[in-house]
Motif scaffolding. Structure first.
Motif, mmCIF file in Angstrom:
data_model
loop_
_atom_site.group_PDB
_atom_site.id
_atom_site.type_symbol
_atom_site.label_atom_id
_atom_site.label_comp_id
_atom_site.label_asym_id
_atom_site.label_seq_id
_atom_site.Cartn_x
_atom_site.Cartn_y
_atom_site.Cartn_z
ATOM 1 N N ASN A 309 66.658 61.971 -50.641
ATOM 2 C CA ASN A 309 65.996 61.678 -51.841
ATOM 3 C C ASN A 309 64.595 60.978 -51.419
ATOM 4 O OD1 ASN A 309 68.036 62.489 -53.375
ATOM 5 N ND2 ASN A 309 68.794 60.536 -54.068
ATOM 6 N N VAL A 310 64.716 60.037 -50.214
ATOM 7 C CA VAL A 310 63.453 59.486 -49.882
ATOM 8 C C VAL A 310 62.622 60.120 -48.740
ATOM 9 C CG1 VAL A 310 62.395 57.200 -48.720
ATOM 10 C CG2 VAL A 310 64.672 57.016 -50.307
ATOM 11 N N TRP A 311 63.317 60.485 -47.908
ATOM 12 C CA TRP A 311 62.480 61.384 -46.923
ATOM 13 C C TRP A 311 61.468 62.268 -47.317
ATOM 14 C CZ3 TRP A 311 64.478 62.298 -41.275
ATOM 15 C CH2 TRP A 311 64.987 61.206 -40.665
ATOM 16 N N PRO A 312 61.998 63.387 -48.124
ATOM 17 C CA PRO A 312 60.862 64.180 -48.481
ATOM 18 C C PRO A 312 59.627 63.768 -49.281
ATOM 19 C CG PRO A 312 63.185 64.932 -49.286
ATOM 20 C CD PRO A 312 63.282 63.667 -48.795
ATOM 21 N N GLU A 313 59.724 62.776 -49.973
ATOM 22 C CA GLU A 313 58.783 61.964 -50.436
ATOM 23 C C GLU A 313 57.650 61.523 -49.394
ATOM 24 O OE1 GLU A 313 57.619 59.274 -54.494
ATOM 25 O OE2 GLU A 313 59.545 59.939 -54.286
ATOM 26 N N ILE A 314 58.394 60.725 -48.588
ATOM 27 C CA ILE A 314 57.515 59.950 -47.627
ATOM 28 C C ILE A 314 57.015 61.055 -46.577
ATOM 29 C CG2 ILE A 314 57.330 58.305 -45.829
ATOM 30 C CD1 ILE A 314 58.084 57.180 -48.604
ATOM 31 N N ILE A 315 57.581 61.823 -46.322
ATOM 32 C CA ILE A 315 57.068 63.199 -45.513
ATOM 33 C C ILE A 315 55.813 63.656 -46.112
ATOM 34 C CG2 ILE A 315 57.635 65.691 -44.656
ATOM 35 C CD1 ILE A 315 60.326 64.417 -43.871
ATOM 36 N N ASN A 316 56.031 64.240 -47.550
ATOM 37 C CA ASN A 316 54.769 64.526 -48.189
ATOM 38 C C ASN A 316 53.677 63.545 -48.289
ATOM 39 O OD1 ASN A 316 56.009 67.224 -48.853
ATOM 40 N ND2 ASN A 316 56.857 66.783 -50.623
ATOM 41 N N ASP A 317 54.025 62.306 -48.304
ATOM 42 C CA ASP A 317 52.903 61.390 -48.694
ATOM 43 C C ASP A 317 52.204 61.279 -47.202
ATOM 44 O OD1 ASP A 317 51.778 59.306 -50.139
ATOM 45 O OD2 ASP A 317 52.886 57.751 -48.877
ATOM 46 N N MET A 318 52.944 61.310 -45.902
ATOM 47 C CA MET A 318 52.327 61.227 -44.622
ATOM 48 C C MET A 318 51.656 62.740 -44.261
ATOM 49 S SD MET A 318 55.081 59.137 -42.387
ATOM 50 C CE MET A 318 56.438 60.300 -42.618
ATOM 51 N N GLY A 319 51.987 63.817 -44.858
ATOM 52 C CA GLY A 319 51.528 65.098 -44.489
ATOM 53 C C GLY A 319 52.591 65.924 -44.071
ATOM 54 N N LYS A 320 53.101 66.768 -44.797
ATOM 55 C CA LYS A 320 54.390 67.428 -44.615
ATOM 56 C C LYS A 320 54.336 68.033 -43.133
ATOM 57 C CE LYS A 320 57.719 70.646 -46.815
ATOM 58 N NZ LYS A 320 58.057 71.381 -45.823
ATOM 59 N N GLU A 321 53.159 68.993 -42.844
ATOM 60 C CA GLU A 321 53.127 69.618 -41.499
ATOM 61 C C GLU A 321 53.305 68.620 -40.185
ATOM 62 O OE1 GLU A 321 50.529 72.941 -39.038
ATOM 63 O OE2 GLU A 321 50.064 72.352 -41.086
ATOM 64 N N TRP A 322 52.610 67.632 -40.337
ATOM 65 C CA TRP A 322 52.353 66.643 -39.331
ATOM 66 C C TRP A 322 53.653 65.663 -39.103
ATOM 67 C CZ3 TRP A 322 52.801 61.182 -39.137
ATOM 68 C CH2 TRP A 322 52.763 60.705 -38.160
ATOM 69 N N SER A 323 54.193 65.390 -40.149
ATOM 70 C CA SER A 323 55.415 64.521 -40.069
ATOM 71 C C SER A 323 56.581 65.306 -39.795
ATOM 72 C CB SER A 323 55.642 63.781 -41.321
ATOM 73 O OG SER A 323 55.475 64.563 -42.681
ATOM 74 N N GLU A 324 57.030 66.402 -40.307
ATOM 75 C CA GLU A 324 57.717 67.327 -39.894
ATOM 76 C C GLU A 324 57.806 67.699 -38.353
ATOM 77 O OE1 GLU A 324 58.467 70.653 -42.635
ATOM 78 O OE2 GLU A 324 59.539 69.523 -43.959
ATOM 79 N N GLY A 325 56.667 68.008 -37.886
ATOM 80 C CA GLY A 325 56.393 68.295 -36.355
ATOM 81 C C GLY A 325 56.890 67.036 -35.624
ATOM 82 N N VAL A 326 56.505 65.957 -35.883
ATOM 83 C CA VAL A 326 56.850 64.789 -35.159
ATOM 84 C C VAL A 326 58.179 64.492 -35.128
ATOM 85 C CG1 VAL A 326 56.537 62.151 -34.874
ATOM 86 C CG2 VAL A 326 54.584 63.752 -35.476
ATOM 87 N N LEU A 327 58.879 64.610 -36.457
ATOM 88 C CA LEU A 327 60.413 64.251 -36.538
ATOM 89 C C LEU A 327 61.138 65.250 -35.805
ATOM 90 C CD1 LEU A 327 60.293 63.169 -40.443
ATOM 91 C CD2 LEU A 327 60.779 61.693 -38.334
ATOM 92 N N LYS A 328 60.861 66.712 -35.864
ATOM 93 C CA LYS A 328 61.439 67.665 -35.043
ATOM 94 C C LYS A 328 61.538 67.499 -33.665
ATOM 95 C CE LYS A 328 61.255 71.057 -38.802
ATOM 96 N NZ LYS A 328 60.783 72.175 -39.261
ATOM 97 N N ALA A 329 60.237 67.077 -33.001
ATOM 98 C CA ALA A 329 60.236 66.918 -31.794
ATOM 99 C C ALA A 329 60.994 65.938 -31.332
ATOM 100 C CB ALA A 329 58.639 66.655 -31.528
ATOM 101 N N ALA A 330 61.038 64.906 -32.171
ATOM 102 C CA ALA A 330 61.852 63.498 -31.931
ATOM 103 C C ALA A 330 63.359 63.611 -31.931
ATOM 104 C CB ALA A 330 61.645 62.393 -32.771
ATOM 105 N N GLY A 331 63.767 65.022 -32.561
ATOM 106 C CA GLY A 331 65.065 65.337 -32.551
ATOM 107 C C GLY A 331 65.937 64.285 -33.658
ATOM 108 N N VAL A 332 65.243 63.971 -34.601
ATOM 109 C CA VAL A 332 66.050 63.335 -35.772
ATOM 110 C C VAL A 332 65.970 63.974 -37.281
ATOM 111 C CG1 VAL A 332 65.474 61.221 -34.457
ATOM 112 C CG2 VAL A 332 63.932 61.946 -36.402
ATOM 113 N N TYR A 333 65.410 65.424 -37.169
ATOM 114 C CA TYR A 333 65.098 65.953 -38.410
ATOM 115 C C TYR A 333 65.681 67.302 -38.313
ATOM 116 C CZ TYR A 333 62.528 67.825 -42.345
ATOM 117 O OH TYR A 333 62.390 68.043 -43.651
#
Length: 333
Positions: A309-333
């Motif tokens: 519920n929270v992550w998608p909204e914050i991810i969109n708030d930060m910028g979906k492409e940028w934030s998903e890229g970081v989280l996937k590279a960090a191994g937590v998404y």
């Protein structure tokens, strides 16, 4: 004579200004958020002593505890501008929404996971350092603080059950991610500046606080904390930072001494942080707070709900492409 006198005056002024500049550069002001005698104050003091020793007193670090130079949000701006030399404190995401990536709730579940995710050389560390660099700030080290929880001034039924809707209102930092975190844990989030939080709890404006952990609640809220819920809301990391220009203006040997002392400062903390968290929970209990039992199943249920519920909204708030890229590279998404 007139020309000679003028040259002497100019030379004297130049020497005076140069001397003032050297004196200013020789002592670095370091701000932090906790009272004297707390864990961060002791570690920061050890860091300052190490810098002083390594430079034979030519570079000193002077501590300003308990927000003496301003609230951490203001201090972060001042470090970027060079008005404050250094700080070790939480991230203020108000200047850049992308900083919220380091505060996402339930990013990690254990201390081992935390070091892999936030430690030196990690994707998350490099990302945070890059965001700070864009503010004119250089990250020297991190100081892992704790897994967060909820401090309450009144008994709340279902305090650790994220599926139970509660009438309790809790103060949250004025950051979107914490507002959403509180609401999804079943509480009513009320954004308030840190400076107003204690009085708000004391006077019953809110029933408790979300956004800190046992260490923070013991340091600043123990008189109004009757119950503590260790539900691992988020993993808190503070960053030891310095104005980038100020660092670059230091001599090479001083930069080296500062960097080595910072590395040691962080290494020591990763060793002691877990035990320190447990000790602070015991301190809260000794101060009169009851520790609410939280089961692993309740933590997992909360984590699942928050991620959904929270992550998608914050991810969109930060910028979906940028934030998903970081989280996937960090191994937590």
């Amino acid at each position: 004579m007139h020309t000679s006198l003028t040259k002497k005056i100019v030379l004297a002024l130049s020497l005076s200004l140069a001397t003032m500049g050297i004196a200013q550069a020789a002592t670095l002001k370091l701000s932090h958020v906790r009272p004297q005698g707390t864990a961060i104050d002791k570690d920061a003091s050890q860091f300052a002593d190490a810098v002083n020793s390594a430079t034979n007193g030519k570079l000193k670090v002077k501590l300003y505890a308990a927000n003496a130079l301003g609230d951490y949000t203001l201090v972060q701006e001042r470090v970027g501008l060079g008005a404050v030399d250094m700080a070790v404190q939480p991230i203020a995401s108000s200047v850049d929404k992308r900083f919220q990536i380091a505060s996402l709730p339930y990013t990690v579940e254990s201390w081992d996971d935390a070091k892999n995710t936030f430690g030196p050389g990690s994707v998350m560390r490099n990302t945070v350092a890059d965001l700070y660099q864009q503010q004119g700030i250089k990250v020297l080290a991190a100081w892992p603080v704790y897994f967060g929880g909820i401090a309450l001034n009144t008994q709340v039924d279902g305090a650790a059950d994220s599926e139970v809707a509660k009438s309790a209102k809790v103060r949250v930092p004025p950051i979107k991610v914490f507002q959403l975190l509180a609401n999804n844990l079943g509480y009513i989030g009320s954004p308030l500046p840190f400076s107003e939080a204690f009085t708000a709890v004391q006077t019953g404006v809110v029933d408790g606080v979300i956004g800190s952990g046992a260490e923070g609640y013991y340091a600043s809220f123990r008189e109004v904390t009757k119950h503590y819920v260790p539900i691992n809301t988020h993993f808190e990391v503070w960053y030891l930072m310095i104005n980038a220009e100020r660092f670059n203006d230091l001599k090479a040997d001083q930069q080296k001494a500062l960097s080595q002392a910072a590395l040691d400062f962080e290494d020591r903390r990763w060793v002691t942080a877990k035990a320190d968290q447990a000790a602070n929970e015991q301190r809260l209990e000794a101060a009169g707070a009851s520790i609410v039992e939280v089961t692993p199943a309740q933590i997992k249920a909360a984590a699942k709900k928050i991620r959904a519920n929270v992550w998608p909204e914050i991810i969109n708030d930060m910028g979906k492409e940028w934030s998903e890229g970081v989280l996937k590279a960090a191994g937590v998404y």
